[in-house]
Design an enzyme around this catalytic site. Structure first.
Site, PDB file in Angstrom:
ATOM      1  N   ARG A 170       0.670  -1.329  -0.090  1.00 30.95           N
ATOM      2  CA  ARG A 170       0.034  -0.052   0.228  1.00 30.95           C
ATOM      3  C   ARG A 170       0.756   1.302   0.066  1.00 30.95           C
ATOM      4  O   ARG A 170       0.380   2.237  -0.793  1.00 30.95           O
ATOM      5  CB  ARG A 170      -1.000  -0.067   1.308  1.00 30.95           C
ATOM      6  CG  ARG A 170      -2.095  -0.943   1.173  1.00 30.95           C
ATOM      7  CD  ARG A 170      -2.647  -1.384   2.414  1.00 30.95           C
ATOM      8  NE  ARG A 170      -1.743  -2.073   3.347  1.00 30.95           N
ATOM      9  CZ  ARG A 170      -2.048  -2.901   3.942  1.00 30.95           C
ATOM     10  NH1 ARG A 170      -3.176  -3.395   4.232  1.00 30.95           N
ATOM     11  NH2 ARG A 170      -1.137  -3.782   4.678  1.00 30.95           N
ATOM     12  N   ILE A 171       1.699   1.373   0.939  1.00 29.91           N
ATOM     13  CA  ILE A 171       2.578   2.394   0.692  1.00 29.91           C
ATOM     14  C   ILE A 171       3.726   2.688  -0.335  1.00 29.91           C
ATOM     15  O   ILE A 171       3.824   3.845  -0.766  1.00 29.91           O
ATOM     16  CB  ILE A 171       3.728   2.327   2.181  1.00 29.91           C
ATOM     17  CG1 ILE A 171       2.750   2.271   3.369  1.00 29.91           C
ATOM     18  CG2 ILE A 171       4.717   3.714   2.178  1.00 29.91           C
ATOM     19  CD1 ILE A 171       3.508   2.088   4.800  1.00 29.91           C
ATOM     20  N   ARG A 193       7.619  -8.974  -4.339  1.00 33.45           N
ATOM     21  CA  ARG A 193       7.329 -10.648  -4.291  1.00 33.45           C
ATOM     22  C   ARG A 193       6.543 -11.044  -5.407  1.00 33.45           C
ATOM     23  O   ARG A 193       6.541 -11.996  -6.052  1.00 33.45           O
ATOM     24  CB  ARG A 193       6.959 -11.030  -2.808  1.00 33.45           C
ATOM     25  CG  ARG A 193       8.160 -11.468  -1.906  1.00 33.45           C
ATOM     26  CD  ARG A 193       7.706 -11.777  -0.426  1.00 33.45           C
ATOM     27  NE  ARG A 193       6.665 -10.603  -0.167  1.00 33.45           N
ATOM     28  CZ  ARG A 193       5.958 -10.536   1.066  1.00 33.45           C
ATOM     29  NH1 ARG A 193       6.328 -11.559   1.922  1.00 33.45           N
ATOM     30  NH2 ARG A 193       5.155  -9.734   1.613  1.00 33.45           N
ATOM     31  N   ILE A 209      12.572   3.655   3.950  1.00 30.80           N
ATOM     32  CA  ILE A 209      11.664   4.015   4.732  1.00 30.80           C
ATOM     33  C   ILE A 209      11.071   2.622   5.351  1.00 30.80           C
ATOM     34  O   ILE A 209       9.797   2.860   6.045  1.00 30.80           O
ATOM     35  CB  ILE A 209      10.458   4.886   4.504  1.00 30.80           C
ATOM     36  CG1 ILE A 209       9.800   4.482   3.303  1.00 30.80           C
ATOM     37  CG2 ILE A 209      10.880   6.500   4.144  1.00 30.80           C
ATOM     38  CD1 ILE A 209       8.678   4.944   2.957  1.00 30.80           C
ATOM     39  N   ALA A 210      11.719   1.700   5.145  1.00 30.01           N
ATOM     40  CA  ALA A 210      11.039   0.171   5.478  1.00 30.01           C
ATOM     41  C   ALA A 210      11.388  -0.203   6.870  1.00 30.01           C
ATOM     42  O   ALA A 210      10.732  -0.007   7.863  1.00 30.01           O
ATOM     43  CB  ALA A 210      11.614  -0.523   4.381  1.00 30.01           C
ATOM     44  N   ARG A 211      12.450  -0.857   7.076  1.00 31.32           N
ATOM     45  CA  ARG A 211      12.867  -1.258   8.218  1.00 31.32           C
ATOM     46  C   ARG A 211      14.441  -1.242   8.405  1.00 31.32           C
ATOM     47  O   ARG A 211      15.236  -1.472   7.114  1.00 31.32           O
ATOM     48  CB  ARG A 211      12.568  -2.579   8.372  1.00 31.32           C
ATOM     49  CG  ARG A 211      11.187  -2.876   9.414  1.00 31.32           C
ATOM     50  CD  ARG A 211      11.265  -2.146  10.622  1.00 31.32           C
ATOM     51  NE  ARG A 211       9.943  -2.383  11.385  1.00 31.32           N
ATOM     52  CZ  ARG A 211       9.075  -1.473  10.908  1.00 31.32           C
ATOM     53  NH1 ARG A 211       9.183  -0.141  10.374  1.00 31.32           N
ATOM     54  NH2 ARG A 211       7.689  -1.724  11.896  1.00 31.32           N
ATOM     55  N   GLU A 218      18.458   0.561  15.398  1.00 28.41           N
ATOM     56  CA  GLU A 218      18.047   1.612  16.041  1.00 28.41           C
ATOM     57  C   GLU A 218      17.694   1.562  17.407  1.00 28.41           C
ATOM     58  O   GLU A 218      17.078   0.413  17.884  1.00 28.41           O
ATOM     59  CB  GLU A 218      16.918   2.452  15.060  1.00 28.41           C
ATOM     60  CG  GLU A 218      15.633   1.583  15.066  1.00 28.41           C
ATOM     61  CD  GLU A 218      14.962   1.873  13.986  1.00 28.41           C
ATOM     62  OE1 GLU A 218      15.214   2.419  12.680  1.00 28.41           O
ATOM     63  OE2 GLU A 218      13.575   2.248  14.269  1.00 28.41           O
ATOM     64  N   HIS A 233      12.978   7.590  12.268  1.00 30.10           N
ATOM     65  CA  HIS A 233      11.928   6.801  12.214  1.00 30.10           C
ATOM     66  C   HIS A 233      10.658   7.455  12.554  1.00 30.10           C
ATOM     67  O   HIS A 233       9.904   7.108  13.464  1.00 30.10           O
ATOM     68  CB  HIS A 233      11.843   5.404  13.056  1.00 30.10           C
ATOM     69  CG  HIS A 233      11.397   4.335  12.901  1.00 30.10           C
ATOM     70  ND1 HIS A 233      11.560   3.064  13.024  1.00 30.10           N
ATOM     71  CD2 HIS A 233      10.079   4.260  12.065  1.00 30.10           C
ATOM     72  CE1 HIS A 233      10.725   2.103  12.637  1.00 30.10           C
ATOM     73  NE2 HIS A 233       9.910   2.880  12.147  1.00 30.10           N
ATOM     74  N   ILE A 234      10.533   8.402  11.617  1.00 28.35           N
ATOM     75  CA  ILE A 234       9.383   9.431  11.750  1.00 28.35           C
ATOM     76  C   ILE A 234       8.167   9.139  10.674  1.00 28.35           C
ATOM     77  O   ILE A 234       7.561  10.228  10.647  1.00 28.35           O
ATOM     78  CB  ILE A 234       9.919  10.795  12.117  1.00 28.35           C
ATOM     79  CG1 ILE A 234      10.482  11.292  10.934  1.00 28.35           C
ATOM     80  CG2 ILE A 234      10.393  10.943  13.451  1.00 28.35           C
ATOM     81  CD1 ILE A 234      10.729  12.881  10.956  1.00 28.35           C
TER      82      ILE A 234
HETATM   83  C1  8YV Z   1       5.780   3.237  13.771  1.00 25.77           C
HETATM   84  C2  8YV Z   1       6.247   1.786  11.601  1.00 25.77           C
HETATM   85  O1  8YV Z   1       6.195   4.368  14.228  1.00 25.77           O
HETATM   86  O2  8YV Z   1       4.029   1.307  11.445  1.00 25.77           O
HETATM   87  C3  8YV Z   1       5.300   0.898  11.251  1.00 25.77           C
HETATM   88  O3  8YV Z   1       5.617  -0.256  10.805  1.00 25.77           O
HETATM   89  O4  8YV Z   1       7.324   1.786  11.454  1.00 25.77           O
HETATM   90  C4  8YV Z   1       5.985   3.152  12.317  1.00 25.77           C
HETATM   91  O5  8YV Z   1       4.926   3.764  11.720  1.00 25.77           O
HETATM   92  C5  8YV Z   1       6.874   2.389  14.692  1.00 25.77           C
HETATM   93  O6  8YV Z   1       6.974   0.941  14.242  1.00 25.77           O
HETATM   94  C6  8YV Z   1       6.332   2.397  16.351  1.00 25.77           C
HETATM   95  O7  8YV Z   1       5.291   1.435  16.604  1.00 25.77           O
END
Ligand code: 8YV
Length: 328
Positions: free
Chosen positions: A157-158, A179, A238-240, A269, A287-288
């Site tokens: 979705r993102i 995938r 912006i993933a992980r 992090e 992570h914002i």
């Molecule tokens: C959160 C995120 O701020 O939703 C997610 O997967 O990475 C962020 O939106 C973070 O994980 C806090 O729960």
């Protein structure tokens, strides 16, 4: 009848605590203390449910100490803090918070891409340091967004939100890898073409990472993948944390093997690889991506509503392992 006991592992909106208190006996952490895994397990051991955020690890070790636990509701769309197999084996339901953050997070992905390609923070630091004495023809010259090729790795979705912003707002040519391939109508909506990961890395002017983290996606971008990218390219994560090999990325940025990176997530992090802090051509944010007040409130509300719906016997709203949905 006694109410179910809930642990809220991190500080959240007071109105969400008040809402939970209407349904549950709540132990909250409004001081936002940092709990060790052992402390989290200790506080969870007499609880029926948990309200967690992305940093709260729920795995077999924790679950073994929490025989009463029935549900963990994550205030995040990503859930790599959950060991889903262990939760399913223990009969603990997991829920996440999808959809409510899609557009806000896609906005941020685009903002980070713009800031990175146009060297916004680097130039601001230069100005604040009092170094701006005169104009010059190539001062902070970056790369264009409009008309460029945008490569999106992870087209959920993102990713689709970012594709639409790029294609419809900035006339970008969008290529993606995922995938599974999107159906033709979604591809048309996003004006996006499916390519292999290697083709994407070689062709894109800007690469945006929006794929979920799992052991399979660990270091999706490492030295070999960075070597496939154009020397003028930018990379946005912006993933992980863990999807990018941060040490390899810092080395590539230092040697200008790619032009620049924008990172909202990091390996380990809130620690950041020290080499990333010393290279100028990277934009770093803590992570914002989902951080607007309405969206964070909606995420918290969805996590709370999952707990409330589950204990009312209505079934959770957004389950990850729905096979566990029956009340324990
Ligand atoms: C959160 C995120 O701020 O939703 C997610 O997967 O990475 C962020 O939106 C973070 O994980 C806090 O729960």
């Amino acid at each position: 009848m006694s109410q179910p006991k809930i642990l809220v592992a991190r500080a959240v909106f007071p109105e969400i605590i008040a809402l939970l208190e209407q349904h549950f006996e709540v132990e909250a952490n409004q001081a936002d203390a940092t709990w060790s895994k052992a402390e989290l397990a200790d506080r969870l051991k007499d609880k029926d449910g948990a309200f967690t955020t992305g940093g709260d690890r729920i795995d077999a070790e924790v679950l073994a100490q929490c025989p009463k636990l029935k549900i963990c509701a994550n205030m995040a769309v990503g859930y790599n803090n959950f060991d889903i197999d262990a939760m399913t084996a223990a009969g603990v339901l997991a829920t996440n918070a999808p959809d409510v953050l899609t557009e806000t997070t896609a906005d941020f992905g685009f903002a980070l891409l713009m800031a990175t390609a146009r060297r916004i923070t680097e130039s601001e630091h230069f100005l604040r340091a009092g170094k701006w004495n005169k104009w010059s023809y190539d001062m902070f010259a970056g790369s264009d967004i409009h008309g460029a090729t945008l490569g999106i790795l992870g087209m959920g979705r993102i990713g689709q939100g970012i594709a639409k912003r790029g294609a419809h707002g900035f006339g970008m040519k969008v290529i993606y890898h995922n995938r599974s391939r999107l159906d033709a109508s979604l591809e048309a909506e996003c004006k996006a073409s499916y390519v292999s990961k290697e083709e994407l890395l070689g062709r894109a002017d800007h690469v945006v990472l929006v794929l979920p983290y799992s052991p399979a996606s660990h270091h999706t971008i490492g030295a070999a993948e960075l070597a496939l990218m154009k020397p003028t390219a930018t990379l946005v994560n912006i993933a992980r944390g863990g999807i990018v090999d941060d040490a390899a990325l810092a080395a590539a940025l230092k040697d200008k093997r790619i032009a620049a990176a924008g990172l909202d997530v990091f390996e380990g992090e809130p620690k950041v690889h020290p080499d990333l802090l010393t290279v100028p051509n990277v934009v770093l944010t803590p992570h914002i991506a989902s951080a607007t007040m309405p969206t964070r409130l909606a995420m918290a509300r969805l996590a709370a509503d999952n707990l409330i719906a589950y204990f009312k016997g209505n079934g959770p709203l957004t389950p990850i392992n729905p096979a566990v949905a029956a009340i324990k």
